[in-house]
Design a protein around this motif. Sequence first.
Motif, PDB file in Angstrom:
ATOM      1  N   LEU A   3       0.820  -1.210   0.000  1.00 39.60           N
ATOM      2  CA  LEU A   3       0.000   0.000   0.000  1.00 39.60           C
ATOM      3  C   LEU A   3       0.854   1.260   0.000  1.00 39.60           C
ATOM      4  O   LEU A   3       0.504   2.259  -0.642  1.00 39.60           O
ATOM      5  N   CYS A  15       0.187   3.750  -3.041  1.00 35.44           N
ATOM      6  CA  CYS A  15      -0.751   4.842  -2.748  1.00 35.44           C
ATOM      7  C   CYS A  15      -0.197   6.019  -1.950  1.00 35.44           C
ATOM      8  O   CYS A  15      -0.823   7.082  -1.931  1.00 35.44           O
ATOM      9  N   PHE A  19      -6.390   4.679  -1.827  1.00 28.13           N
ATOM     10  CA  PHE A  19      -5.847   3.829  -0.766  1.00 28.13           C
ATOM     11  C   PHE A  19      -6.886   2.801  -0.326  1.00 28.13           C
ATOM     12  O   PHE A  19      -6.590   1.603  -0.178  1.00 28.13           O
ATOM     13  N   LYS A  42      -7.465   0.049  -2.975  1.00 28.99           N
ATOM     14  CA  LYS A  42      -6.351  -0.884  -3.025  1.00 28.99           C
ATOM     15  C   LYS A  42      -6.352  -1.788  -1.782  1.00 28.99           C
ATOM     16  O   LYS A  42      -6.060  -2.999  -1.895  1.00 28.99           O
ATOM     17  N   ALA A  43      -6.701  -1.245  -0.642  1.00 29.51           N
ATOM     18  CA  ALA A  43      -6.765  -2.041   0.589  1.00 29.51           C
ATOM     19  C   ALA A  43      -7.829  -3.138   0.466  1.00 29.51           C
ATOM     20  O   ALA A  43      -7.611  -4.276   0.936  1.00 29.51           O
TER      21      ALA A  43
END
Length: 436
Positions: free
Chosen positions: A89, A93, A426, A429-430
Amino acid sequence: MRILIEHAWILTMDEDMREYQDGQIVIEDEHIVYVGEAKNHDYIDEIINASNQLVLPGMVNTHCHVPMIPFRSLGDDCKDRLRRFLFPLENACVNEELVYAASCYGIAEMLRAGITTFADMYYFMDEVAKASEYLGIRAVLGETIIDQETCNAKNAKEALQIAEKFMNNWQHHPLITPMIAPHATNTNSKENFVEALRLARQYNTLLMTHVAEMDYEMTYFQKTYQMTPVQWLASIDCLDEHVLAVHCIHMNEQDIELLKQHHVKVSHCPVSNVKAGKGIAPVKAFIENGVRVGLGTDGASSGNTLDLFIQMRMFAGLQKTKYHDRSLFPAKEIVKLATIEGAKALGMQQEIGSIEVGKKADIIMVSLDAMHMFPVHDPYSVLVYSANASDVSDVFVNGKHVVRHKLLHKDVIQIKQNLQGVMKEFQEKAKELSKI
Protein backbone atom coordinates in the motif's frame (compact mmCIF):
# COMPACT_ATOMS: atom_id res chain seq x y z
CA MET A 1 1.88 37.93 26.10
CA ARG A 2 1.80 36.85 29.76
CA ILE A 3 -0.61 34.09 30.77
CA LEU A 4 -1.31 33.12 34.38
CA ILE A 5 -2.54 29.61 35.17
CA GLU A 6 -3.83 29.70 38.74
CA HIS A 7 -5.42 27.37 41.32
CA ALA A 8 -3.57 24.50 39.66
CA TRP A 9 -2.51 21.16 41.12
CA ILE A 10 0.92 21.26 39.49
CA LEU A 11 3.05 18.15 38.98
CA THR A 12 6.30 19.75 37.86
CA MET A 13 8.16 16.49 37.04
CA ASP A 14 11.37 18.36 37.90
CA GLU A 15 14.38 16.70 39.50
CA ASP A 16 12.85 17.02 42.97
CA MET A 17 9.35 16.05 41.73
CA ARG A 18 7.90 19.19 43.32
CA GLU A 19 4.13 19.61 43.51
CA TYR A 20 1.93 22.63 44.22
CA GLN A 21 -1.68 21.83 45.13
CA ASP A 22 -2.85 25.43 44.67
CA GLY A 23 -0.05 26.71 42.50
CA GLN A 24 0.57 29.15 39.70
CA ILE A 25 2.39 29.10 36.39
CA VAL A 26 3.21 32.22 34.42
CA ILE A 27 3.94 31.89 30.70
CA GLU A 28 5.62 34.74 28.86
CA ASP A 29 5.72 34.22 25.10
CA GLU A 30 7.11 30.70 24.68
CA HIS A 31 8.75 30.28 28.11
CA ILE A 32 7.76 29.52 31.68
CA VAL A 33 8.79 32.47 33.85
CA TYR A 34 7.21 31.46 37.15
CA VAL A 35 6.04 28.26 38.84
CA GLY A 36 5.20 28.01 42.51
CA GLU A 37 2.84 29.10 45.25
CA ALA A 38 0.21 31.77 44.60
CA LYS A 39 1.44 35.37 44.64
CA ASN A 40 0.77 38.70 42.97
CA HIS A 41 2.33 39.41 39.58
CA ASP A 42 3.16 42.75 37.96
CA TYR A 43 1.00 42.35 34.89
CA ILE A 44 -0.95 39.52 33.30
CA ASP A 45 -2.72 39.52 29.93
CA GLU A 46 -4.84 36.40 30.48
CA ILE A 47 -5.85 34.37 33.54
CA ILE A 48 -6.82 30.70 33.33
CA ASN A 49 -8.50 29.06 36.30
CA ALA A 50 -7.20 25.49 36.64
CA SER A 51 -9.36 24.46 39.61
CA ASN A 52 -9.93 20.70 39.84
CA GLN A 53 -7.29 20.01 37.22
CA LEU A 54 -3.89 18.36 37.24
CA VAL A 55 -1.32 20.47 35.41
CA LEU A 56 1.81 18.77 34.13
CA PRO A 57 4.33 19.00 31.32
CA GLY A 58 3.19 18.03 27.86
CA MET A 59 3.66 14.35 27.10
CA VAL A 60 6.50 13.20 24.86
CA ASN A 61 5.82 10.47 22.28
CA THR A 62 9.24 9.05 21.46
CA HIS A 63 8.23 6.94 18.47
CA CYS A 64 5.50 7.25 15.87
CA HIS A 65 4.64 6.95 12.17
CA VAL A 66 1.96 9.63 12.16
CA PRO A 67 1.18 9.55 8.40
CA MET A 68 0.04 5.91 8.77
CA ILE A 69 -3.43 6.91 10.05
CA PRO A 70 -5.01 5.44 6.87
CA PHE A 71 -3.76 1.97 7.89
CA ARG A 72 -5.60 1.99 11.22
CA SER A 73 -7.79 -1.12 11.70
CA LEU A 74 -6.58 -2.66 8.43
CA GLY A 75 -5.50 -6.29 8.74
CA ASP A 76 -4.98 -6.04 12.48
CA ASP A 77 -5.06 -9.82 12.95
CA CYS A 78 -3.15 -10.69 9.78
CA LYS A 79 -0.08 -12.87 10.32
CA ASP A 80 2.36 -11.06 7.98
CA ARG A 81 0.73 -7.64 7.90
CA LEU A 82 3.91 -5.74 7.03
CA ARG A 83 4.42 -7.50 3.71
CA ARG A 84 0.79 -8.21 2.86
CA PHE A 85 -0.61 -4.72 3.45
CA LEU A 86 1.88 -2.10 4.59
CA PHE A 87 4.70 -2.28 2.03
CA PRO A 88 2.36 -2.82 -1.02
CA LEU A 89 0.00 0.00 0.00
CA GLU A 90 2.86 2.39 0.70
CA ASN A 91 4.40 1.79 -2.71
CA ALA A 92 1.07 2.01 -4.53
CA CYS A 93 -0.75 4.84 -2.75
CA VAL A 94 1.37 6.92 -0.39
CA ASN A 95 2.25 10.37 -1.75
CA GLU A 96 2.78 13.92 -0.50
CA GLU A 97 -0.92 14.74 -0.41
CA LEU A 98 -1.86 11.68 1.62
CA VAL A 99 1.07 12.12 4.02
CA TYR A 100 0.15 15.75 4.71
CA ALA A 101 -3.56 15.07 5.26
CA ALA A 102 -2.91 12.01 7.44
CA SER A 103 -0.27 13.87 9.45
CA CYS A 104 -2.69 16.72 10.17
CA TYR A 105 -5.25 14.23 11.43
CA GLY A 106 -2.76 12.27 13.57
CA ILE A 107 -1.21 15.42 15.04
CA ALA A 108 -4.67 16.73 15.96
CA GLU A 109 -5.33 13.41 17.70
CA MET A 110 -2.07 13.65 19.64
CA LEU A 111 -2.65 17.23 20.73
CA ARG A 112 -6.10 16.35 22.03
CA ALA A 113 -4.45 13.53 23.99
CA GLY A 114 -1.91 15.85 25.66
CA ILE A 115 1.10 14.98 23.50
CA THR A 116 3.11 18.12 22.79
CA THR A 117 6.24 16.53 21.30
CA PHE A 118 6.54 13.50 19.03
CA ALA A 119 9.36 11.71 17.22
CA ASP A 120 8.44 10.32 13.83
CA MET A 121 9.94 8.34 10.97
CA TYR A 122 8.25 7.90 7.59
CA TYR A 123 8.36 9.15 3.99
CA PHE A 124 7.81 12.63 2.49
CA MET A 125 8.86 14.12 5.82
CA ASP A 126 8.66 17.67 4.49
CA GLU A 127 4.89 17.17 4.53
CA VAL A 128 4.96 15.90 8.12
CA ALA A 129 7.00 18.96 9.08
CA LYS A 130 4.54 21.27 7.33
CA ALA A 131 1.63 19.61 9.14
CA SER A 132 3.46 19.93 12.47
CA GLU A 133 4.12 23.59 11.82
CA TYR A 134 0.50 24.19 10.79
CA LEU A 135 -0.95 22.58 13.93
CA GLY A 136 1.74 23.91 16.27
CA ILE A 137 3.22 20.74 17.74
CA ARG A 138 6.87 20.08 18.56
CA ALA A 139 8.31 17.34 16.35
CA VAL A 140 11.52 15.37 15.82
CA LEU A 141 11.30 14.04 12.27
CA GLY A 142 13.40 11.66 10.19
CA GLU A 143 13.19 10.34 6.64
CA THR A 144 13.09 6.53 6.57
CA ILE A 145 16.06 4.77 4.98
CA ILE A 146 15.45 1.22 3.77
CA ASP A 147 17.15 -1.15 1.32
CA GLN A 148 14.27 -1.35 -1.14
CA GLU A 149 12.31 0.89 -3.46
CA THR A 150 9.77 3.02 -1.60
CA CYS A 151 7.05 5.53 -2.40
CA ASN A 152 9.60 8.37 -2.61
CA ALA A 153 13.00 6.78 -3.32
CA LYS A 154 14.29 4.17 -5.76
CA ASN A 155 16.89 2.91 -3.30
CA ALA A 156 18.60 3.64 0.01
CA LYS A 157 21.21 5.90 -1.61
CA GLU A 158 18.50 8.20 -2.90
CA ALA A 159 16.69 8.05 0.45
CA LEU A 160 19.86 9.18 2.22
CA GLN A 161 20.09 12.15 -0.15
CA ILE A 162 16.45 13.04 0.56
CA ALA A 163 17.13 12.70 4.28
CA GLU A 164 20.10 15.08 4.22
CA LYS A 165 18.17 17.62 2.19
CA PHE A 166 15.35 17.45 4.74
CA MET A 167 17.81 17.94 7.59
CA ASN A 168 19.23 21.02 5.87
CA ASN A 169 15.81 22.50 5.12
CA TRP A 170 14.46 22.28 8.68
CA GLN A 171 17.48 23.19 10.80
CA HIS A 172 16.94 25.91 13.41
CA HIS A 173 13.14 25.76 13.24
CA PRO A 174 11.47 26.62 16.59
CA LEU A 175 9.31 23.47 16.58
CA ILE A 176 10.90 21.03 14.11
CA THR A 177 14.07 19.06 14.85
CA PRO A 178 15.26 17.00 11.86
CA MET A 179 16.86 13.60 12.46
CA ILE A 180 17.62 10.51 10.35
CA ALA A 181 15.88 7.14 10.49
CA PRO A 182 17.24 3.87 9.06
CA HIS A 183 14.17 1.61 9.14
CA ALA A 184 15.62 -1.38 11.00
CA THR A 185 18.73 -3.45 11.52
CA ASN A 186 17.48 -6.20 9.19
CA THR A 187 16.34 -3.84 6.41
CA ASN A 188 19.55 -1.83 5.97
CA SER A 189 23.12 -2.61 5.04
CA LYS A 190 26.18 -1.76 7.07
CA GLU A 191 26.91 1.03 4.58
CA ASN A 192 23.49 2.60 5.14
CA PHE A 193 23.91 2.63 8.91
CA VAL A 194 27.44 4.00 8.75
CA GLU A 195 26.34 6.85 6.47
CA ALA A 196 23.22 7.55 8.53
CA LEU A 197 25.21 7.81 11.74
CA ARG A 198 27.76 10.03 10.01
CA LEU A 199 24.93 12.40 9.14
CA ALA A 200 23.49 12.22 12.66
CA ARG A 201 26.89 13.17 14.06
CA GLN A 202 27.41 15.91 11.47
CA TYR A 203 24.04 17.51 12.24
CA ASN A 204 24.23 16.65 15.96
CA THR A 205 20.85 14.97 15.91
CA LEU A 206 19.20 11.61 16.54
CA LEU A 207 19.33 8.41 14.57
CA MET A 208 16.08 6.49 15.14
CA THR A 209 15.87 2.82 14.16
CA HIS A 210 13.85 -0.31 14.98
CA VAL A 211 16.05 -2.77 16.87
CA ALA A 212 15.48 -6.32 18.17
CA GLU A 213 11.77 -6.14 17.40
CA MET A 214 10.99 -9.18 15.25
CA ASP A 215 11.56 -12.91 15.78
CA TYR A 216 12.77 -13.29 12.19
CA GLU A 217 15.16 -10.36 12.72
CA MET A 218 16.76 -12.22 15.61
CA THR A 219 16.97 -15.45 13.59
CA TYR A 220 18.55 -13.65 10.63
CA PHE A 221 21.32 -12.08 12.73
CA GLN A 222 22.02 -15.31 14.58
CA LYS A 223 22.32 -17.32 11.36
CA THR A 224 24.20 -14.68 9.37
CA TYR A 225 26.52 -13.11 11.97
CA GLN A 226 26.17 -15.24 15.12
CA MET A 227 25.26 -11.95 16.80
CA THR A 228 22.22 -10.09 18.02
CA PRO A 229 21.16 -6.91 16.19
CA VAL A 230 22.61 -4.77 19.01
CA GLN A 231 25.91 -6.63 18.88
CA TRP A 232 25.99 -6.18 15.09
CA LEU A 233 25.45 -2.42 15.43
CA ALA A 234 28.31 -2.30 17.93
CA SER A 235 30.55 -4.29 15.57
CA ILE A 236 30.08 -1.71 12.79
CA ASP A 237 30.58 1.25 15.18
CA CYS A 238 26.95 2.33 14.95
CA LEU A 239 26.08 2.69 18.60
CA ASP A 240 26.51 6.02 20.36
CA GLU A 241 24.60 8.77 22.15
CA HIS A 242 22.86 9.80 18.91
CA VAL A 243 21.03 6.47 18.59
CA LEU A 244 17.41 6.07 19.68
CA ALA A 245 16.69 2.35 19.49
CA VAL A 246 12.99 1.54 19.12
CA HIS A 247 11.27 -1.53 20.64
CA CYS A 248 14.34 -3.49 21.91
CA ILE A 249 12.14 -6.44 22.88
CA HIS A 250 14.53 -9.37 22.45
CA MET A 251 17.51 -8.30 24.53
CA ASN A 252 20.12 -10.20 26.55
CA GLU A 253 22.50 -8.96 29.24
CA GLN A 254 25.29 -8.22 26.76
CA ASP A 255 22.90 -6.17 24.60
CA ILE A 256 21.81 -4.08 27.57
CA GLU A 257 25.41 -3.55 28.62
CA LEU A 258 26.21 -2.30 25.10
CA LEU A 259 23.30 0.15 25.22
CA LYS A 260 24.60 1.41 28.55
CA GLN A 261 28.24 1.70 27.42
CA HIS A 262 27.33 3.66 24.28
CA HIS A 263 24.64 5.86 25.89
CA VAL A 264 21.95 4.60 23.52
CA LYS A 265 18.37 5.60 24.37
CA VAL A 266 15.33 3.34 24.02
CA SER A 267 11.80 4.08 22.86
CA HIS A 268 9.42 1.55 24.40
CA CYS A 269 6.06 0.95 22.65
CA PRO A 270 4.15 -1.47 24.90
CA VAL A 271 0.79 -1.50 23.11
CA SER A 272 2.07 -2.21 19.60
CA ASN A 273 4.60 -4.73 20.95
CA VAL A 274 2.00 -6.95 22.57
CA LYS A 275 -0.75 -6.36 20.02
CA ALA A 276 1.52 -8.03 17.45
CA GLY A 277 2.52 -10.77 19.91
CA LYS A 278 6.16 -9.74 19.75
CA GLY A 279 6.93 -9.82 23.47
CA ILE A 280 7.54 -7.63 26.50
CA ALA A 281 10.74 -5.58 26.57
CA PRO A 282 12.90 -5.88 29.72
CA VAL A 283 12.44 -2.25 30.75
CA LYS A 284 13.26 -2.98 34.39
CA ALA A 285 16.73 -4.13 33.31
CA PHE A 286 17.17 -1.10 31.04
CA ILE A 287 16.46 1.35 33.82
CA GLU A 288 18.46 -0.55 36.45
CA ASN A 289 21.44 -0.30 34.08
CA GLY A 290 21.01 3.42 33.50
CA VAL A 291 19.61 3.21 29.96
CA ARG A 292 17.29 6.12 29.15
CA VAL A 293 13.76 5.00 28.25
CA GLY A 294 10.79 6.94 26.89
CA LEU A 295 7.34 5.77 25.86
CA GLY A 296 6.08 5.67 22.27
CA THR A 297 2.74 5.00 20.65
CA ASP A 298 4.16 3.60 17.41
CA GLY A 299 1.98 4.37 14.40
CA ALA A 300 -1.79 4.09 14.33
CA SER A 301 -1.23 1.14 12.00
CA SER A 302 0.53 -0.77 14.80
CA GLY A 303 -0.90 0.43 18.11
CA ASN A 304 -4.15 1.88 16.71
CA THR A 305 -4.17 4.83 19.11
CA LEU A 306 -1.89 7.87 19.38
CA ASP A 307 -2.40 8.14 23.12
CA LEU A 308 0.18 7.88 25.90
CA PHE A 309 -2.39 7.31 28.63
CA ILE A 310 -3.10 3.83 27.29
CA GLN A 311 0.65 3.27 26.89
CA MET A 312 1.21 4.12 30.58
CA ARG A 313 -1.55 1.77 31.72
CA MET A 314 -0.42 -1.07 29.48
CA PHE A 315 3.21 -0.51 30.49
CA ALA A 316 2.31 -0.89 34.16
CA GLY A 317 0.33 -4.08 33.64
CA LEU A 318 2.88 -5.73 31.38
CA GLN A 319 5.95 -4.95 33.46
CA LYS A 320 4.31 -5.94 36.74
CA THR A 321 3.15 -9.20 35.14
CA LYS A 322 6.49 -9.94 33.47
CA TYR A 323 8.34 -9.62 36.78
CA HIS A 324 5.47 -10.82 39.04
CA ASP A 325 5.81 -7.72 41.20
CA ARG A 326 2.84 -5.47 41.95
CA SER A 327 5.11 -2.83 43.50
CA LEU A 328 7.31 -2.51 40.41
CA PHE A 329 7.19 0.85 38.63
CA PRO A 330 5.14 3.09 40.94
CA ALA A 331 2.79 5.37 39.02
CA LYS A 332 5.03 8.39 39.60
CA GLU A 333 7.85 6.65 37.72
CA ILE A 334 5.55 5.82 34.82
CA VAL A 335 4.39 9.44 34.45
CA LYS A 336 8.09 10.36 34.33
CA LEU A 337 8.54 7.99 31.37
CA ALA A 338 5.79 9.86 29.51
CA THR A 339 7.24 13.31 30.26
CA ILE A 340 10.76 14.11 31.47
CA GLU A 341 12.28 10.72 30.64
CA GLY A 342 10.84 10.94 27.14
CA ALA A 343 12.44 14.35 26.81
CA LYS A 344 15.76 12.88 27.92
CA ALA A 345 15.43 10.06 25.38
CA LEU A 346 15.13 12.72 22.67
CA GLY A 347 17.94 14.82 24.14
CA MET A 348 15.52 17.70 24.77
CA GLN A 349 15.44 17.78 28.58
CA GLN A 350 16.92 21.27 28.70
CA GLU A 351 13.86 22.64 26.90
CA ILE A 352 10.89 20.40 27.70
CA GLY A 353 9.68 17.53 29.90
CA SER A 354 9.15 19.40 33.17
CA ILE A 355 7.54 22.61 34.39
CA GLU A 356 10.49 24.79 35.35
CA VAL A 357 11.42 28.43 34.92
CA GLY A 358 13.27 28.95 31.66
CA LYS A 359 11.85 25.91 29.90
CA LYS A 360 9.51 26.01 26.95
CA ALA A 361 5.85 26.32 27.94
CA ASP A 362 4.68 22.88 26.81
CA ILE A 363 1.97 22.29 29.41
CA ILE A 364 -1.21 20.21 29.65
CA MET A 365 -4.19 20.29 31.98
CA VAL A 366 -6.08 17.11 32.88
CA SER A 367 -9.58 17.53 34.25
CA LEU A 368 -10.63 15.72 37.43
CA ASP A 369 -14.33 16.29 36.71
CA ALA A 370 -15.16 12.88 35.23
CA MET A 371 -16.62 10.21 37.50
CA HIS A 372 -13.67 7.88 36.93
CA MET A 373 -11.25 10.56 38.21
CA PHE A 374 -12.57 10.63 41.80
CA PRO A 375 -11.22 10.36 44.47
CA VAL A 376 -7.58 11.42 44.09
CA HIS A 377 -5.44 9.79 46.78
CA ASP A 378 -2.44 9.89 44.43
CA PRO A 379 -2.47 12.15 41.34
CA TYR A 380 0.08 9.98 39.52
CA SER A 381 -2.02 6.85 40.05
CA VAL A 382 -5.04 8.70 38.70
CA LEU A 383 -3.09 9.63 35.56
CA VAL A 384 -1.80 6.10 34.97
CA TYR A 385 -4.76 3.95 36.00
CA SER A 386 -7.85 6.15 35.64
CA ALA A 387 -7.31 8.93 33.13
CA ASN A 388 -8.18 8.81 29.44
CA ALA A 389 -7.04 11.04 26.60
CA SER A 390 -10.49 12.65 26.67
CA ASP A 391 -9.75 14.03 30.15
CA VAL A 392 -7.17 16.43 28.68
CA SER A 393 -8.82 19.84 28.73
CA ASP A 394 -6.07 22.29 27.75
CA VAL A 395 -2.77 22.08 25.89
CA PHE A 396 -0.02 24.66 25.44
CA VAL A 397 2.87 24.17 23.02
CA ASN A 398 5.70 26.67 22.98
CA GLY A 399 3.51 29.05 24.98
CA LYS A 400 0.58 28.90 22.56
CA HIS A 401 -2.83 27.70 23.71
CA VAL A 402 -3.68 25.05 21.09
CA VAL A 403 -6.38 23.01 22.88
CA ARG A 404 -9.22 24.17 25.10
CA HIS A 405 -11.64 21.24 25.27
CA LYS A 406 -11.23 21.13 21.50
CA LEU A 407 -8.56 22.05 19.00
CA LEU A 408 -8.29 25.84 18.90
CA HIS A 409 -7.97 27.77 15.65
CA LYS A 410 -8.22 24.58 13.53
CA ASP A 411 -11.30 22.68 12.29
CA VAL A 412 -11.04 18.96 13.11
CA ILE A 413 -14.04 18.15 10.93
CA GLN A 414 -12.34 19.76 7.96
CA ILE A 415 -9.08 17.94 8.73
CA LYS A 416 -10.97 14.63 8.70
CA GLN A 417 -12.80 15.50 5.47
CA ASN A 418 -9.50 16.42 3.82
CA LEU A 419 -8.07 13.02 4.73
CA GLN A 420 -11.17 11.17 3.56
CA GLY A 421 -10.94 13.03 0.26
CA VAL A 422 -7.42 11.81 -0.51
CA MET A 423 -7.86 8.25 0.81
CA LYS A 424 -10.12 6.87 -1.95
CA GLU A 425 -7.38 5.16 -3.98
CA PHE A 426 -5.85 3.83 -0.77
CA GLN A 427 -9.16 2.33 0.38
CA GLU A 428 -9.82 0.68 -2.97
CA LYS A 429 -6.35 -0.88 -3.03
CA ALA A 430 -6.77 -2.04 0.59
CA LYS A 431 -10.01 -3.83 -0.37
CA GLU A 432 -8.19 -5.62 -3.20
CA LEU A 433 -5.40 -6.78 -0.90
CA SER A 434 -7.93 -7.97 1.69
CA LYS A 435 -9.34 -10.44 -0.83
CA ILE A 436 -5.99 -12.07 -1.58
